[in-house]
Design a protein around this motif. Structure first.
Motif, PDB file in Angstrom:
ATOM      1  N   PHE A 390       0.844  -1.187   0.000  1.00 23.74           N
ATOM      2  CA  PHE A 390       0.000   0.000   0.000  1.00 23.74           C
ATOM      3  C   PHE A 390       0.884   1.243   0.000  1.00 23.74           C
ATOM      4  CE2 PHE A 390      -2.412  -3.194   2.546  1.00 23.74           C
ATOM      5  CZ  PHE A 390      -3.486  -3.366   1.688  1.00 23.74           C
ATOM      6  N   SER A 391       0.257   2.371  -0.295  1.00 21.28           N
ATOM      7  CA  SER A 391       0.930   3.663  -0.184  1.00 21.28           C
ATOM      8  C   SER A 391       0.394   4.398   1.032  1.00 21.28           C
ATOM      9  CB  SER A 391       0.704   4.507  -1.440  1.00 21.28           C
ATOM     10  OG  SER A 391       1.218   5.814  -1.249  1.00 21.28           O
ATOM     11  N   LEU A 392       1.294   4.918   1.848  1.00 16.95           N
ATOM     12  CA  LEU A 392       0.871   5.656   3.027  1.00 16.95           C
ATOM     13  C   LEU A 392       0.130   6.934   2.649  1.00 16.95           C
ATOM     14  CD1 LEU A 392       1.269   5.427   6.189  1.00 16.95           C
ATOM     15  CD2 LEU A 392       3.066   7.135   5.914  1.00 16.95           C
ATOM     16  N   ALA A 393       0.364   7.414   1.413  1.00 13.45           N
ATOM     17  CA  ALA A 393      -0.311   8.639   0.977  1.00 13.45           C
ATOM     18  C   ALA A 393      -1.812   8.441   0.845  1.00 13.45           C
ATOM     19  CB  ALA A 393       0.282   9.116  -0.352  1.00 13.45           C
ATOM     20  N   ALA A 394      -2.253   7.191   0.659  1.00 10.77           N
ATOM     21  CA  ALA A 394      -3.684   6.913   0.542  1.00 10.77           C
ATOM     22  C   ALA A 394      -4.308   6.818   1.923  1.00 10.77           C
ATOM     23  CB  ALA A 394      -3.907   5.620  -0.227  1.00 10.77           C
ATOM     24  N   THR A 395      -5.569   7.213   2.023  1.00  8.37           N
ATOM     25  CA  THR A 395      -6.312   7.072   3.269  1.00  8.37           C
ATOM     26  C   THR A 395      -6.889   5.667   3.347  1.00  8.37           C
ATOM     27  OG1 THR A 395      -6.905   9.412   3.248  1.00  8.37           O
ATOM     28  CG2 THR A 395      -8.217   7.955   4.655  1.00  8.37           C
ATOM     29  N   PRO A 396      -6.607   4.925   4.410  1.00 10.64           N
ATOM     30  CA  PRO A 396      -7.079   3.534   4.481  1.00 10.64           C
ATOM     31  C   PRO A 396      -8.600   3.470   4.581  1.00 10.64           C
ATOM     32  CG  PRO A 396      -6.108   4.214   6.576  1.00 10.64           C
ATOM     33  CD  PRO A 396      -5.819   5.310   5.604  1.00 10.64           C
ATOM     34  N   GLU A 397      -9.186   2.624   3.728  1.00  9.20           N
ATOM     35  CA  GLU A 397     -10.641   2.432   3.695  1.00  9.20           C
ATOM     36  C   GLU A 397     -10.934   0.954   3.910  1.00  9.20           C
ATOM     37  OE1 GLU A 397     -12.797   4.757   3.536  1.00  9.20           O
ATOM     38  OE2 GLU A 397     -11.594   6.490   2.882  1.00  9.20           O
ATOM     39  N   ASP A 398     -11.806   0.657   4.848  1.00  3.02           N
ATOM     40  CA  ASP A 398     -12.084  -0.745   5.158  1.00  3.02           C
ATOM     41  C   ASP A 398     -12.806  -1.444   4.020  1.00  3.02           C
ATOM     42  OD1 ASP A 398     -11.984  -2.870   7.282  1.00  3.02           O
ATOM     43  OD2 ASP A 398     -14.138  -2.822   6.914  1.00  3.02           O
ATOM     44  N   ASP A 399     -13.696  -0.730   3.327  1.00  2.81           N
ATOM     45  CA  ASP A 399     -14.451  -1.387   2.263  1.00  2.81           C
ATOM     46  C   ASP A 399     -13.623  -1.588   1.004  1.00  2.81           C
ATOM     47  OD1 ASP A 399     -14.217   1.251   1.655  1.00  2.81           O
ATOM     48  OD2 ASP A 399     -16.327   1.550   1.078  1.00  2.81           O
ATOM     49  N   ALA A 400     -12.458  -0.997   0.939  1.00  2.00           N
ATOM     50  CA  ALA A 400     -11.573  -1.185  -0.213  1.00  2.00           C
ATOM     51  C   ALA A 400     -10.298  -1.914   0.205  1.00  2.00           C
ATOM     52  CB  ALA A 400     -11.246   0.175  -0.847  1.00  2.00           C
ATOM     53  N   HIS A 401      -9.449  -1.224   0.973  1.00  2.00           N
ATOM     54  CA  HIS A 401      -8.207  -1.864   1.418  1.00  2.00           C
ATOM     55  C   HIS A 401      -8.502  -3.045   2.345  1.00  2.00           C
ATOM     56  CE1 HIS A 401      -7.192   2.437   0.638  1.00  2.00           C
ATOM     57  NE2 HIS A 401      -6.173   1.881  -0.019  1.00  2.00           N
ATOM     58  N   VAL A 416       1.360 -10.036   6.053  1.00  2.00           N
ATOM     59  CA  VAL A 416       2.243  -8.962   6.464  1.00  2.00           C
ATOM     60  C   VAL A 416       2.191  -7.924   5.357  1.00  2.00           C
ATOM     61  CG1 VAL A 416       4.620  -8.295   6.969  1.00  2.00           C
ATOM     62  CG2 VAL A 416       3.739 -10.481   7.798  1.00  2.00           C
ATOM     63  N   ALA A 417       1.778  -6.716   5.679  1.00  2.00           N
ATOM     64  CA  ALA A 417       1.548  -5.689   4.664  1.00  2.00           C
ATOM     65  C   ALA A 417       2.674  -4.673   4.680  1.00  2.00           C
ATOM     66  CB  ALA A 417       0.210  -5.004   4.899  1.00  2.00           C
ATOM     67  N   LEU A 418       3.221  -4.393   3.502  1.00  2.00           N
ATOM     68  CA  LEU A 418       4.201  -3.328   3.341  1.00  2.00           C
ATOM     69  C   LEU A 418       3.460  -2.022   3.051  1.00  2.00           C
ATOM     70  CD1 LEU A 418       7.096  -4.820   1.174  1.00  2.00           C
ATOM     71  CD2 LEU A 418       7.294  -3.835   3.454  1.00  2.00           C
ATOM     72  N   VAL A 419       3.825  -0.978   3.758  1.00  2.00           N
ATOM     73  CA  VAL A 419       3.230   0.339   3.537  1.00  2.00           C
ATOM     74  C   VAL A 419       4.358   1.293   3.161  1.00  2.00           C
ATOM     75  CG1 VAL A 419       1.810   2.182   4.482  1.00  2.00           C
ATOM     76  CG2 VAL A 419       1.445  -0.178   5.242  1.00  2.00           C
ATOM     77  N   ALA A 441      -3.455   4.996  11.547  1.00  5.67           N
ATOM     78  CA  ALA A 441      -4.671   4.608  10.831  1.00  5.67           C
ATOM     79  C   ALA A 441      -4.444   3.331  10.024  1.00  5.67           C
ATOM     80  CB  ALA A 441      -5.118   5.748   9.920  1.00  5.67           C
ATOM     81  N   TRP A 442      -3.312   3.259   9.334  1.00  4.60           N
ATOM     82  CA  TRP A 442      -3.012   2.059   8.555  1.00  4.60           C
ATOM     83  C   TRP A 442      -2.783   0.852   9.468  1.00  4.60           C
ATOM     84  CZ3 TRP A 442      -3.646   0.610   3.751  1.00  4.60           C
ATOM     85  CH2 TRP A 442      -3.790   1.580   2.761  1.00  4.60           C
ATOM     86  N   ARG A 443      -2.098   1.083  10.566  1.00  3.34           N
ATOM     87  CA  ARG A 443      -1.828  -0.035  11.480  1.00  3.34           C
ATOM     88  C   ARG A 443      -3.132  -0.601  12.040  1.00  3.34           C
ATOM     89  NH1 ARG A 443       1.204   2.554  14.566  1.00  3.34           N
ATOM     90  NH2 ARG A 443       3.207   2.011  13.610  1.00  3.34           N
ATOM     91  N   ASP A 444      -4.060   0.285  12.390  1.00  9.65           N
ATOM     92  CA  ASP A 444      -5.348  -0.172  12.925  1.00  9.65           C
ATOM     93  C   ASP A 444      -6.108  -1.006  11.896  1.00  9.65           C
ATOM     94  OD1 ASP A 444      -4.802   1.082  15.284  1.00  9.65           O
ATOM     95  OD2 ASP A 444      -6.004   2.871  14.856  1.00  9.65           O
ATOM     96  N   LEU A 445      -6.103  -0.550  10.641  1.00  6.34           N
ATOM     97  CA  LEU A 445      -6.831  -1.278   9.599  1.00  6.34           C
ATOM     98  C   LEU A 445      -6.214  -2.654   9.360  1.00  6.34           C
ATOM     99  CD1 LEU A 445      -8.960  -1.337   7.266  1.00  6.34           C
ATOM    100  CD2 LEU A 445      -7.124  -0.465   5.793  1.00  6.34           C
TER     101      LEU A 445
END
Length: 486
Positions: A390-401, A416-419, A441-445
């Motif tokens: 993923f890119s940290l520049a994007a806002t994490p969305e549960d219904d997508a990411h 294991v996700a690379l950001v 935010a990304w870690r929580d998702l």
């Protein structure tokens, strides 16, 4: 592996993990050592043989550039003469210890040899209760002392503050601590052997001193007490000297004989010296020699089979890069196309984390592409390691990411996700609060979907740190790698 090989492997690890900026040991050196060791040991060798041979090559090469590293390794090797000196010194102390009585008279109620016997009895009791008392502690006082001594011996006081000097200091400081952790059980058994033999030598020295002085002087035995009578003294001596009586066959004199030598009366002390020497031999010398034998056998076994933490990411990477079968790593970006710099950084991190991995980077899964999500499951199933990117520049969305992570997890274990932080840092350079908030935010998702987040700036990665974190998170099965090596 044996003690010598384990020390060399530990030293090589200290060099390669302590020198993070590669000022002492470069990537080319690392690759050369692995390639040369693999050539020497062959494909059928065990992973321990490969690591031992590789460590030899590492120390041979870096020793020519950094002699202090070679000296530190040499300082940590056990010197058998140290044990010999300790034991010989203990014997001399026993011989030179103060005479068993004042002048030529022996007070049968207070000979110093009784203090030696009592002390050893206390030690035996401690050895019995020690496993219960120190049940929650892995490092006892003797082992702790050896660790501190090893650390002092392994350090060097070098002047200067340049990068290479700092890296060398880091390596030299890490090596004794790492070796102490690895060799702790071995050093514990070794210390026990030396200390038991030293105690036996002290007792033998006391016995030798008794008889040597007895040849040149006449000792007279007597006793006196404010509170005890002859009957109590007889009972006390019958217990205290029972081991010596059993060994020598000399009975403890009866009450009348005890009464006859009450001060100021006395008698020739030869019989009492025999009883005392026999008691020391039975209570101190023989048990200590038996304990030394047991500790010596444990030391010998542990010196031949020093256990290294081969599931550590460092060892997993080395073994993974040596085995013939490559680790299949598949990177699946989601709604993100890495730049050329990010792709180069990704390749460097994966190469370091998984050794001989040949990564595959899929075309990015487009936002909301349900058909692509259906294919993610098969992609994960066909790879040993599947990494969503993923890119940290994007806002994490549960219904997508989140849906993407869910589809990936159905194909295997928790991902294991690379950001990648490179685009975010380029847009909001220096905005640390925003960076930490986005990371959270990304870690929580990712954690909500059972995964682990690894954050890295792929445009300018700290390859060593990122690779270690990634390898540790993915937990590549070291036993599988070792099985292929065999």
């Amino acid at each position: 592996m044996d003690e010598s090989a384990a020390l060399e492997v530990t030293a090589a690890r200290a060099v390669e993990t302590g020198d993070r900026d590669r000022l002492l040991w470069t990537e080319a050196d690392r690759e050369w050592a692995s390639r040369a060791a693999a050539t020497v040991v062959g494909e059928r060798a065990s992973r321990e043989e490969f690591l031992a041979r590789r460590a030899q090559l590492v120390l041979e090469r870096i020793g020519t550039r950094q002699p202090s590293v070679r000296r530190a390794v040499r300082a940590l090797r056990w010197r058998p003469w140290v044990g010999v000196v300790v034991i010989a010194g203990a014997f001399v102390v026993g011989v030179l210890v103060d005479r068993i009585g004042g002048g030529s008279s022996i007070n049968l109620l207070a000979p110093p040899v009784f203090a030696l016997v009592v002390w050893n009895l206390v030690v035996y009791v401690w050895l019995l209760v020690q496993p219960l008392v120190l049940r929650g502690s892995r490092v006892g006082p003797v082992r702790g002392l050896l660790i501190r001594l090893a650390a002092v011996r392994g350090r060097t006081g070098e002047a200067g503050a340049d990068g290479a000097t700092a890296a060398r200091r880091t390596v030299l400081a890490a090596l004794p601590a790492e070796w102490a952790r690895v060799a702790g059980p071995l050093y514990g058994a070794r210390a026990a052997r030396v200390l038991h033999l030293a105690a036996a030598a002290t007792a033998l020295g006391v016995i030798a001193g008794l008889y040597t002085r007895g040849l040149a002087f006449e000792y007279r035995a007597s006793w006196e007490s404010t509170f005890l009578g002859a009957e109590q003294v007889h009972a006390l001596l019958s217990v205290a000297l029972a081991p010596g009586s059993w060994l020598t066959g000399i009975p403890v004199p009866d009450v009348a004989a005890i009464e006859a030598i009450r001060a100021p009366e006395s008698e020739n002390a030869a019989m009492w010296l025999h009883l005392m020497a026999g008691t020391v031999a039975v209570v101190v010398v023989i048990p200590r020699l038996v304990l030394a034998l047991v500790a010596g056998l444990a030391e010998r076994r542990r010196a031949r089979r020093v256990r290294l933490p081969l599931d550590d990411p460092y060892f997993r990477r080395l073994v993974g890069g040596w085995v013939g079968e490559a680790t299949r790593v598949r990177v699946i970006p989601y709604s993100y196309t890495p730049s050329d710099d990010a792709r180069a950084g990704l390749d460097a991190v994966l190469a370091r984390a998984f050794g001989n991995a040949v990564p595959t980077v899929d075309e990015p899964v487009a936002w909301g592409d349900d058909e692509a999500l259906a294919m993610v499951k098969d992609a994960a199933a066909n790879a040993e390691v599947a990494l969503p990117l993923f890119s940290l520049a994007a806002t994490p969305e549960d219904d997508a990411h989140g849906a993407f992570l869910g589809a990936l997890r159905r194909g295997g274990p928790a991902p294991v996700a690379l950001v990648d932080e490179s685009a975010f840092r380029a847009r909001w350079s220096g905005d640390d609060p925003r960076l930490e908030a986005r990371r959270a935010a990304w870690r929580d998702l990712i954690e909500a979907h059972g995964g682990t987040a690894v954050f890295v700036d792929l445009g300018a990665p700290d390859v060593s740190d990122a690779a270690e974190e990634l390898a540790d998170a993915t937990s590549v099965d070291a036993d599988r790698a070792g099985g292929r090596a065999r």
